[in-house]
Design a protein around this motif. Structure first.
Motif, PDB file in Angstrom:
ATOM      1  N   MET A   1       0.837  -1.206   0.000  1.00 42.83           N
ATOM      2  CA  MET A   1       0.000   0.000   0.000  1.00 42.83           C
ATOM      3  C   MET A   1       0.872   1.256   0.000  1.00 42.83           C
ATOM      4  O   MET A   1       1.928   1.287   0.608  1.00 42.83           O
ATOM      5  CB  MET A   1      -0.902   0.013   1.233  1.00 42.83           C
ATOM      6  CG  MET A   1      -1.949  -1.088   1.251  1.00 42.83           C
ATOM      7  SD  MET A   1      -2.989  -1.055   2.724  1.00 42.83           S
ATOM      8  CE  MET A   1      -3.863   0.490   2.473  1.00 42.83           C
ATOM      9  N   THR A   2       0.416   2.272  -0.697  1.00 41.75           N
ATOM     10  CA  THR A   2       1.123   3.548  -0.723  1.00 41.75           C
ATOM     11  C   THR A   2       0.691   4.405   0.460  1.00 41.75           C
ATOM     12  O   THR A   2      -0.503   4.654   0.646  1.00 41.75           O
ATOM     13  CB  THR A   2       0.848   4.292  -2.040  1.00 41.75           C
ATOM     14  OG1 THR A   2       1.428   3.554  -3.131  1.00 41.75           O
ATOM     15  CG2 THR A   2       1.448   5.702  -2.021  1.00 41.75           C
ATOM     16  N   GLN A   3       1.660   4.829   1.243  1.00 48.97           N
ATOM     17  CA  GLN A   3       1.387   5.671   2.400  1.00 48.97           C
ATOM     18  C   GLN A   3       1.445   7.139   1.963  1.00 48.97           C
ATOM     19  O   GLN A   3       2.456   7.585   1.426  1.00 48.97           O
ATOM     20  CB  GLN A   3       2.408   5.415   3.506  1.00 48.97           C
ATOM     21  CG  GLN A   3       2.413   3.987   4.016  1.00 48.97           C
ATOM     22  CD  GLN A   3       1.096   3.604   4.695  1.00 48.97           C
ATOM     23  OE1 GLN A   3       0.477   4.428   5.363  1.00 48.97           O
ATOM     24  NE2 GLN A   3       0.693   2.356   4.513  1.00 48.97           N
ATOM     25  N   LEU A   4       0.385   7.882   2.221  1.00 49.63           N
ATOM     26  CA  LEU A   4       0.333   9.276   1.798  1.00 49.63           C
ATOM     27  C   LEU A   4       0.708  10.252   2.905  1.00 49.63           C
ATOM     28  O   LEU A   4       1.063  11.394   2.617  1.00 49.63           O
ATOM     29  CB  LEU A   4      -1.065   9.607   1.262  1.00 49.63           C
ATOM     30  CG  LEU A   4      -1.435   8.886  -0.045  1.00 49.63           C
ATOM     31  CD1 LEU A   4      -2.877   9.200  -0.443  1.00 49.63           C
ATOM     32  CD2 LEU A   4      -0.473   9.258  -1.170  1.00 49.63           C
ATOM     33  N   ARG A   5       0.641   9.821   4.137  1.00 53.32           N
ATOM     34  CA  ARG A   5       1.045  10.699   5.234  1.00 53.32           C
ATOM     35  C   ARG A   5       2.545  10.963   5.159  1.00 53.32           C
ATOM     36  O   ARG A   5       3.342  10.018   5.109  1.00 53.32           O
ATOM     37  CB  ARG A   5       0.679  10.086   6.580  1.00 53.32           C
ATOM     38  CG  ARG A   5       0.979  11.010   7.764  1.00 53.32           C
ATOM     39  CD  ARG A   5       0.419  10.459   9.059  1.00 53.32           C
ATOM     40  NE  ARG A   5       0.694  11.351  10.168  1.00 53.32           N
ATOM     41  CZ  ARG A   5      -0.005  12.445  10.453  1.00 53.32           C
ATOM     42  NH1 ARG A   5      -1.054  12.759   9.705  1.00 53.32           N
ATOM     43  NH2 ARG A   5       0.307  13.215  11.467  1.00 53.32           N
ATOM     44  N   GLU A   6       2.918  12.221   5.102  1.00 54.26           N
ATOM     45  CA  GLU A   6       4.313  12.674   4.980  1.00 54.26           C
ATOM     46  C   GLU A   6       4.908  12.410   3.603  1.00 54.26           C
ATOM     47  O   GLU A   6       6.067  12.760   3.348  1.00 54.26           O
ATOM     48  CB  GLU A   6       5.206  12.028   6.054  1.00 54.26           C
ATOM     49  CG  GLU A   6       4.839  12.390   7.479  1.00 54.26           C
ATOM     50  CD  GLU A   6       5.026  13.879   7.772  1.00 54.26           C
ATOM     51  OE1 GLU A   6       5.958  14.478   7.218  1.00 54.26           O
ATOM     52  OE2 GLU A   6       4.221  14.427   8.544  1.00 54.26           O
ATOM     53  N   ALA A   7       4.152  11.803   2.692  1.00 56.46           N
ATOM     54  CA  ALA A   7       4.664  11.567   1.340  1.00 56.46           C
ATOM     55  C   ALA A   7       4.762  12.886   0.580  1.00 56.46           C
ATOM     56  O   ALA A   7       3.901  13.758   0.704  1.00 56.46           O
ATOM     57  CB  ALA A   7       3.756  10.600   0.594  1.00 56.46           C
ATOM     58  N   VAL A   8       5.817  13.025  -0.219  1.00 52.09           N
ATOM     59  CA  VAL A   8       5.970  14.200  -1.083  1.00 52.09           C
ATOM     60  C   VAL A   8       5.257  13.903  -2.404  1.00 52.09           C
ATOM     61  O   VAL A   8       5.617  12.950  -3.113  1.00 52.09           O
ATOM     62  CB  VAL A   8       7.449  14.518  -1.328  1.00 52.09           C
ATOM     63  CG1 VAL A   8       7.589  15.677  -2.319  1.00 52.09           C
ATOM     64  CG2 VAL A   8       8.140  14.857  -0.014  1.00 52.09           C
ATOM     65  N   VAL A   9       4.254  14.702  -2.710  1.00 52.10           N
ATOM     66  CA  VAL A   9       3.406  14.463  -3.879  1.00 52.10           C
ATOM     67  C   VAL A   9       3.473  15.668  -4.810  1.00 52.10           C
ATOM     68  O   VAL A   9       3.225  16.798  -4.399  1.00 52.10           O
ATOM     69  CB  VAL A   9       1.942  14.215  -3.467  1.00 52.10           C
ATOM     70  CG1 VAL A   9       1.086  13.891  -4.700  1.00 52.10           C
ATOM     71  CG2 VAL A   9       1.847  13.095  -2.438  1.00 52.10           C
ATOM     72  N   LEU A  10       3.814  15.420  -6.069  1.00 49.84           N
ATOM     73  CA  LEU A  10       3.825  16.464  -7.101  1.00 49.84           C
ATOM     74  C   LEU A  10       2.542  16.360  -7.902  1.00 49.84           C
ATOM     75  O   LEU A  10       2.238  15.296  -8.468  1.00 49.84           O
ATOM     76  CB  LEU A  10       5.041  16.288  -8.010  1.00 49.84           C
ATOM     77  CG  LEU A  10       5.100  17.156  -9.272  1.00 49.84           C
ATOM     78  CD1 LEU A  10       5.076  18.645  -8.941  1.00 49.84           C
ATOM     79  CD2 LEU A  10       6.331  16.808 -10.111  1.00 49.84           C
ATOM     80  N   ILE A  11       1.776  17.457  -7.955  1.00 51.35           N
ATOM     81  CA  ILE A  11       0.499  17.488  -8.677  1.00 51.35           C
ATOM     82  C   ILE A  11       0.598  18.483  -9.819  1.00 51.35           C
ATOM     83  O   ILE A  11       0.815  19.679  -9.589  1.00 51.35           O
ATOM     84  CB  ILE A  11      -0.668  17.895  -7.760  1.00 51.35           C
ATOM     85  CG1 ILE A  11      -0.760  16.987  -6.537  1.00 51.35           C
ATOM     86  CG2 ILE A  11      -1.985  17.886  -8.538  1.00 51.35           C
ATOM     87  CD1 ILE A  11      -1.776  17.460  -5.505  1.00 51.35           C
ATOM     88  N   THR A  12       0.429  18.024 -11.055  1.00 50.82           N
ATOM     89  CA  THR A  12       0.350  18.947 -12.185  1.00 50.82           C
ATOM     90  C   THR A  12      -1.110  19.361 -12.387  1.00 50.82           C
ATOM     91  O   THR A  12      -2.032  18.665 -11.966  1.00 50.82           O
ATOM     92  CB  THR A  12       0.897  18.315 -13.478  1.00 50.82           C
ATOM     93  OG1 THR A  12      -0.005  17.300 -13.937  1.00 50.82           O
ATOM     94  CG2 THR A  12       2.274  17.702 -13.246  1.00 50.82           C
ATOM     95  N   GLY A  13      -1.305  20.505 -13.039  1.00 52.08           N
ATOM     96  CA  GLY A  13      -2.669  20.994 -13.235  1.00 52.08           C
ATOM     97  C   GLY A  13      -3.367  21.279 -11.921  1.00 52.08           C
ATOM     98  O   GLY A  13      -4.554  21.019 -11.758  1.00 52.08           O
ATOM     99  N   ALA A  14      -2.631  21.870 -10.971  1.00 55.06           N
ATOM    100  CA  ALA A  14      -3.126  21.992  -9.594  1.00 55.06           C
ATOM    101  C   ALA A  14      -4.247  23.003  -9.428  1.00 55.06           C
ATOM    102  O   ALA A  14      -4.949  22.975  -8.413  1.00 55.06           O
ATOM    103  CB  ALA A  14      -1.978  22.339  -8.651  1.00 55.06           C
ATOM    104  N   THR A  15      -4.446  23.914 -10.382  1.00 51.96           N
ATOM    105  CA  THR A  15      -5.511  24.916 -10.226  1.00 51.96           C
ATOM    106  C   THR A  15      -6.839  24.471 -10.823  1.00 51.96           C
ATOM    107  O   THR A  15      -7.845  25.151 -10.657  1.00 51.96           O
ATOM    108  CB  THR A  15      -5.108  26.263 -10.866  1.00 51.96           C
ATOM    109  OG1 THR A  15      -5.020  26.108 -12.286  1.00 51.96           O
ATOM    110  CG2 THR A  15      -3.791  26.762 -10.314  1.00 51.96           C
ATOM    111  N   GLY A  16      -6.857  23.347 -11.519  1.00 52.76           N
ATOM    112  CA  GLY A  16      -8.091  22.852 -12.116  1.00 52.76           C
ATOM    113  C   GLY A  16      -9.011  22.208 -11.094  1.00 52.76           C
ATOM    114  O   GLY A  16      -8.696  22.134  -9.901  1.00 52.76           O
ATOM    115  N   GLY A  17     -10.139  21.715 -11.559  1.00 57.91           N
ATOM    116  CA  GLY A  17     -11.125  21.118 -10.655  1.00 57.91           C
ATOM    117  C   GLY A  17     -10.600  19.903  -9.922  1.00 57.91           C
ATOM    118  O   GLY A  17     -10.705  19.811  -8.690  1.00 57.91           O
ATOM    119  N   PHE A  18     -10.020  18.948 -10.648  1.00 59.32           N
ATOM    120  CA  PHE A  18      -9.430  17.781  -9.997  1.00 59.32           C
ATOM    121  C   PHE A  18      -8.190  18.180  -9.197  1.00 59.32           C
ATOM    122  O   PHE A  18      -7.932  17.641  -8.122  1.00 59.32           O
ATOM    123  CB  PHE A  18      -9.057  16.719 -11.029  1.00 59.32           C
ATOM    124  CG  PHE A  18     -10.224  15.947 -11.571  1.00 59.32           C
ATOM    125  CD1 PHE A  18     -11.438  15.909 -10.901  1.00 59.32           C
ATOM    126  CD2 PHE A  18     -10.114  15.246 -12.762  1.00 59.32           C
ATOM    127  CE1 PHE A  18     -12.512  15.188 -11.408  1.00 59.32           C
ATOM    128  CE2 PHE A  18     -11.174  14.519 -13.271  1.00 59.32           C
ATOM    129  CZ  PHE A  18     -12.378  14.485 -12.598  1.00 59.32           C
TER     130      PHE A  18
END
Length: 274
Positions: A1-18
């Motif tokens: 399983m992928t742990q998201l707590r403290e994970a560094v996440v890069l999000i493209t298109g960050a200003t859109g709805g999703f």
């Protein structure tokens, strides 16, 4: 399983709805986010507004890059590298659409669509996966569309980019599983995001009405299911009931899906929407 707590996440298109929903929900999950989009002012405004309402997580950086170009993708990679923080999860969320018959959409808009929707995820994945392989850890998430399984009329260019992203995701999954790197592809139906206002050309600009409101999904719910799919390391995620049904019929009853698609188009044109 992928742990998201403290994970560094890069999000493209960050200003859109999703993108905004991913930002909000991943901050609630305790992730540390690197956000990117085209407009620096809008990106900072929306990041600050969301972060002010969420008590957990962290926005590490807001970076601008034009992902429609190879240089823009490389610039984003180098900006992230300069932070000195390894990326655990890359979410290729940025996407655009054009609506129109294949012979009625001008060359430039649909070529830009292919650059943003398909080439950018491929370029960014190739750049960031080298670091992930070295660390034997990582997760690449590609936000495709149910149009990556069934191509509706007027969205041929968009569907081609999303079919391509599905194929890329499947190949990437097979290549990277030996290095403990996960791959997830997400296939939502039409959701209440700015992509619904994409420019229309030719016949579709003249005769085709908007989707009925009750058919459009809630991006918050769609991204909630998406995040669960990421946590569970699912390769394919169908985050809403319409997407699940289309996928089912595409696999097991494609003729029936064609009939549904024809009926869908007929009712849209007649204006009944039901």
């Amino acid at each position: 399983m992928t742990q998201l707590r403290e994970a560094v996440v890069l999000i493209t298109g960050a200003t859109g709805g999703f993108g905004q929903e991913l930002t909000r929900q991943l901050l609630r999950a305790g992730s540390r986010l690197i956000l990117t989009d085209l407009d620096k002012v809008v990106l900072h405004q929306r990041a600050e507004a969301i972060w002010s309402e969420v008590a957990t997580g962290e926005v590490l950086a807001c970076l601008t890059a034009d992902l429609a170009t190879r240089e823009g993708c490389e610039s984003l990679y180098h900006q992230v590298k300069a932070l000195g923080i390894p990326v655990d999860v890359l979410i290729n969320n940025a996407g655009i659409a054009v609506v129109g018959h294949v012979n009625e959409v001008p060359l430039e808009p649909w070529e830009q669509l292919m650059q943003v929707n398909l080439m950018a995820p491929m370029r960014l994945s190739a750049l960031f996966v080298t670091d992930m392989i070295a660390r034997q850890k990582g997760h690449i998430v590609n936000i495709s569309s149910i149009a990556g399984w069934a191509a509706p009329p007027g969205l041929t260019h968009y569907a081609a980019s999303k079919f391509g992203l599905r194929g890329f995701s499947e190949g990437l999954f097979d290549e990277l599983k030996a290095y403990n790197i996960k791959v997830t592809a997400v296939y939502p139906f039409f959701s209440r995001t700015p992509i619904l206002q994409s420019k229309r050309y030719g016949t579709f600009a003249q005769r085709n009405p908007d989707l009925p409101e009750n058919w459009i999904t809630d991006p918050a719910k769609v991204m909630r299911e998406t995040i669960q799919g990421i946590i569970r390391d699912q390769l394919h995620v169908f985050p809403d009931s319409v997407a699940k049904n289309i996928h089912f019929f595409k696999r097991y009853a494609p003729g029936f899906l064609d009939w549904i698609s024809n009926e869908f188009s007929r009712r849209l044109k007649s204006g009944t929407g039901r």
